[in-house]
Write a protein that holds these residues in place. Structure first.
Motif: not given
Length: 93
Positions: A8-13
């Motif tokens: 559930g952690e957000f990563y910038w793609t």
């Protein structure tokens, strides 16, 4: 049981960055057009009159009377319908 990527952690793609920029630009365009719709319904638009002899048309009077009146143009104020303001307010929200 720890992993480097938590659930559930957000990563910038690159795709997320492009989507964010596109949404930001669309929101800016929507704000401009929504404001224009409200403004044109409330204030009205200044349109150059086709006939200068019409007495019902209000003319712009210069503050300085020495200005050449031959170059003076007459304008009509054209207001948009009330639903322009309604559409503009929905676009702004």
């Amino acid at each position: 049981m720890s992993s480097s990527k938590e659930e559930g952690e957000f990563y910038w793609t690159p795709l997320a960055i492009v989507q964010s920029i596109a949404i930001f630009c669309l929101a800016g365009i929507a704000e401009i057009f929504g404001g224009y719709f409200v403004w044109s319904a409330v204030k009205g638009l200044r349109v150059e009159s086709s006939s200068a002899d019409d007495d019902s048309v209000s003319t712009n009077t210069p503050a300085d009377e020495s200005v050449d009146r031959a170059s003076e143009k007459s304008y009509n104020i054209v207001k948009k319908p009330w639903w322009y303001a309604l559409i503009g307010s929905f676009v702004l929200v």
